[in-house]
Design an enzyme around this catalytic site. Sequence first.
Site, PDB file in Angstrom:
ATOM      1  CG  ASP A   1      -3.378   6.213  -4.005  1.00 14.67           C
ATOM      2  OD1 ASP A   1      -4.126   6.409  -2.768  1.00 14.67           O
ATOM      3  OD2 ASP A   1      -4.112   6.826  -4.575  1.00 14.67           O
TER       4      ASP A   1
ATOM      5  CD  GLU B   1      -3.283   2.802  -1.392  1.00 12.88           C
ATOM      6  OE1 GLU B   1      -3.288   3.943  -0.306  1.00 12.88           O
ATOM      7  OE2 GLU B   1      -2.384   2.082  -1.864  1.00 12.88           O
TER       8      GLU B   1
END
Lengths: 232, 232
Positions: B53, B125
């Site tokens: 992320d 992610e």
Amino acid sequence: MVASEFVSELRQRYGIEFKDLSLLDEAFTHSSYVNEHKELGLKDNERLEFLGDAVLELTVSDYLYRKFPDRPEGDLTRMRSAAVRTRAFSGFSKEAHFDRYIKLGKGEERAGARTRLTLLEDLFEAFNGALYLDQGREANIKFAKQIIFPKIDAGEFSADMDHKTALQEYVQQDGEVDIEYHLLAETGPAHARQFQVDVAVDGTVLGSGIGKNKKAAEQAAADDALTKLRAK
Amino acid sequence: MVASEFVSELRQRYGIEFKDLSLLDEAFTHSSYVNEHKELGLKDNERLEFLGDAVLELTVSDYLYRKFPDRPEGDLTRMRSAAVRTRAFSGFSKEAHFDRYIKLGKGEERAGARTRLTLLEDLFEAFNGALYLDQGREANIKFAKQIIFPKIDAGEFSADMDHKTALQEYVQQDGEVDIEYHLLAETGPAHARQFQVDVAVDGTVLGSGIGKNKKAAEQAAADDALTKLRAK
């Protein structure tokens, strides 16, 4: 241009020397200063803040990931939130004396902007954005080793890890109590859902919170309740 | 271990070869699979998702910062939000065929988790977190050049830049209308203030939104109103 004593201070305290001083200058130029000196055609620090925010997020995430190899994602996320929040970043800004060198418009200066936490947070981000552009991410990591990581190592952000646990410990000091979280509302479009929750202790609502999922909203509600209880 | 045809596909389509295949394996292991195979002592992909992320946030921020040297911070922030949101990341996951290779528990498989957008977002992610650990950030940038940056270049996220402008354009197709934003509530502690806003068009409330400042809440309200109008 940025004050020469600040350039010296950066070198002496942190070993940082900018190749391109105009980047450092941009980081320390508040939009209110730009607006008051339109004739100079200056750039404010907001674009650097945008970039620095992301640089710091990765710097802190990478450090937490490696330092706590056995902690679940939820713990890492809570520590990251605590380490990158306004209170933390504004503190780093003050520690590095950034507040002394930001160029403000006169109106903002009079309004006390120099000590405003969000301004100091933005400044810390803008400085890191400038450092990243000038010298690459290794320079941000080196700076974080001096100013952020020691606080992580000292557990300064671990207390914020889990507000629900902290609230429970706080209210149960004098015996067992009943803590309940209620979902009040779900709003927003599917890709940006928002949950609103309140928390009641023995039937009395003590706080509320909003988050992108129920768990996050409960954490925010617990944090809100704790803040209010501690202020009493 | 991760399927060998996926290893080949990654090499052929993206030129990616993992040194440590256990990282790739971890990225493609959903928590539901771990829970159903406790005896194997596997790791799920959530910690890698936490890291990825932040890696993606910087990758996209850096690209936008350099690509749009004249855009103000607000535009960059809105484009970044559009590029890193669930809808975008889940699309990249599907484009790269990640959905074919995620290991799920049987219950989640039956519940349709394989096509769930948030799962595909997390997977994108986690993959980027694994890539970062295995090969460093340059590898993430190289991958982004193949899968994210072309969409930014095509203006795919620019339409999301400013929901208030988009709402205005939408409702004013048939002539002038009056658009008003109202602040409904300010909640939360000082360091995590939340603003709630609604938007009314010619006196009729069409949407509401929440944000960390008034401007963000207004953007969210406009986005909410647009979503509802378009669904009509």
